[in-house]
Write an enzyme that holds these catalytic residues in place. Sequence first.
Site, short mmCIF file in Angstrom:
data_model
loop_
_atom_site.label_atom_id
_atom_site.label_comp_id
_atom_site.label_asym_id
_atom_site.label_seq_id
_atom_site.Cartn_x
_atom_site.Cartn_y
_atom_site.Cartn_z
N VAL A 31 0.83 -1.20 0.00
CA VAL A 31 0.00 0.00 0.00
C VAL A 31 0.88 1.26 0.00
O VAL A 31 0.51 2.30 -0.54
CB VAL A 31 -0.92 0.03 1.25
CG1 VAL A 31 -1.80 1.27 1.27
CG2 VAL A 31 -1.79 -1.23 1.31
N HIS A 76 -0.51 4.14 -9.90
CA HIS A 76 -1.32 4.85 -8.90
C HIS A 76 -0.64 6.18 -8.63
O HIS A 76 -0.12 6.43 -7.55
CB HIS A 76 -1.40 3.97 -7.64
CG HIS A 76 -2.15 4.57 -6.50
ND1 HIS A 76 -3.44 5.01 -6.60
CD2 HIS A 76 -1.79 4.78 -5.20
CE1 HIS A 76 -3.84 5.46 -5.41
NE2 HIS A 76 -2.85 5.34 -4.56
N1 APR Z 1 8.45 -0.48 10.08
C1 APR Z 1 7.16 -0.57 10.49
N2 APR Z 1 6.33 0.51 10.56
C2 APR Z 1 6.84 1.69 10.24
C3 APR Z 1 8.17 1.86 9.80
C4 APR Z 1 8.98 0.71 9.73
N3 APR Z 1 10.26 0.77 9.34
N4 APR Z 1 8.37 3.16 9.53
C5 APR Z 1 7.20 3.79 9.78
N5 APR Z 1 6.29 2.91 10.21
C6 APR Z 1 4.91 3.13 10.63
C7 APR Z 1 4.72 4.43 11.37
O1 APR Z 1 5.16 4.34 12.72
C8 APR Z 1 3.21 4.63 11.25
O2 APR Z 1 2.51 4.05 12.34
O3 APR Z 1 4.05 3.23 9.50
C9 APR Z 1 2.85 3.88 9.95
C10 APR Z 1 2.33 4.77 8.86
O4 APR Z 1 1.14 5.28 9.29
P1 APR Z 1 0.63 6.76 8.94
O5 APR Z 1 1.72 7.75 9.15
O6 APR Z 1 -0.66 6.97 9.66
O7 APR Z 1 0.39 6.69 7.36
P2 APR Z 1 -0.88 6.07 6.60
O8 APR Z 1 -1.88 7.14 6.36
O9 APR Z 1 -1.32 4.84 7.28
O10 APR Z 1 -0.23 5.74 5.18
C11 APR Z 1 0.73 4.72 5.06
O11 APR Z 1 0.09 4.23 2.82
O12 APR Z 1 -1.42 5.34 1.51
C12 APR Z 1 -0.07 5.14 1.78
O13 APR Z 1 1.03 7.22 1.15
C13 APR Z 1 0.60 6.42 2.23
O14 APR Z 1 2.82 5.58 2.16
C14 APR Z 1 1.75 5.88 3.02
C15 APR Z 1 1.19 4.59 3.63
#
Ligand code: APR
Length: 308
Positions: free
Chosen positions: A118, A175
Amino acid sequence: MKTKTSIIGAGNVGASLAQLIAYSGLSDVVLFDIVKGIPQGKALDISEACPLWNSSVSVKGTNNYEDTAGSDIVVITAGLPRKPGMSRDDLLQANAEIVRKATEEACRVSPESILIIVTNPMDVMTYLAWKVSGFPPERVMGMGGVLDSARFRTFVAWEFGVSVEDVEALVLGGHGDQMVPMPRFTTVKGVPITELLTGEKIDSLIQRTKNGGAEIVSYLKTGSAYYAPAASVFEMLKSIILDEKRMLPCAAYLSGQYGINDIYAGVPVVLGRKGVEKIVELKLEDSEKKKLEESASAVRNLVEKLGL
Ligand code: APR
């Protein structure tokens, strides 16, 4: 036997997806994040909703990849979301490191899983995950087309004043800004919108679809869309877990289909228990084909930037 789905990244998309899965009772869920406490807290909260939903699935939060071992499906949402003014491509380098690590770790403990990516820029991240995993391409796919098509359906339904249920839509390609909404294959109760709306109107709906993610980012300011992205992954998961064989637009590995080679791009696929069970090749008009090729080459440029 219950299915086990692990979601890497317990942020907005990951947690919304965990909620949908738990509510539906479709699968056990493991929610993983690098931030301590977040996946545990969210998983506990969702678990406490399960009695109210009459759902007996298990929802576990963790910071340890070992807890994801033996997953049937791994969904990678870990990464940074967009901020206003950023394109999905601006996330390239930072998210590539995150997705590479997540793929390595998750695939090490779940070598038979199906991967759904995603994290943006999604098509490129899917290609990266495919390379890093060493999985056959039918077990690695990206979520984008289902979301873009749902957005197109929404705008067509609003414009035409009908239920979204009566609108089917198809968006192909990457996308990203060069996605390719397909009016000929977008219908209201089976009637193509090219028969129902003016070219000018269709163009404005296409433009709004292409800008769909950015429109939400501009409202939220601190993050990007998550309800519809989570619902889109859920639709894919359901088709895989229940072997529904839905035909859905997903980022799939192309090896000559549509004249495109060695890249992930959005095309209609049939999703079942084995993953991408079929890539459906539509007969495209020259102008449509050209747009799809341009979209795929935009993905290829980013793949090359990563040196893959
Ligand atoms: N390993 C695991 N989780 C991680 C890591 C990692 N190395 N780095 C960051 N994260 C976690 C963050 O701590 C956070 O909880 O990924 C999560 C991302 O969540 P959000 O910031 O809320 O982003 P979100 O809206 O869920 O989008 C995630 O999907 O739609 C795409 O562009 C969007 O790339 C983004 C992804």
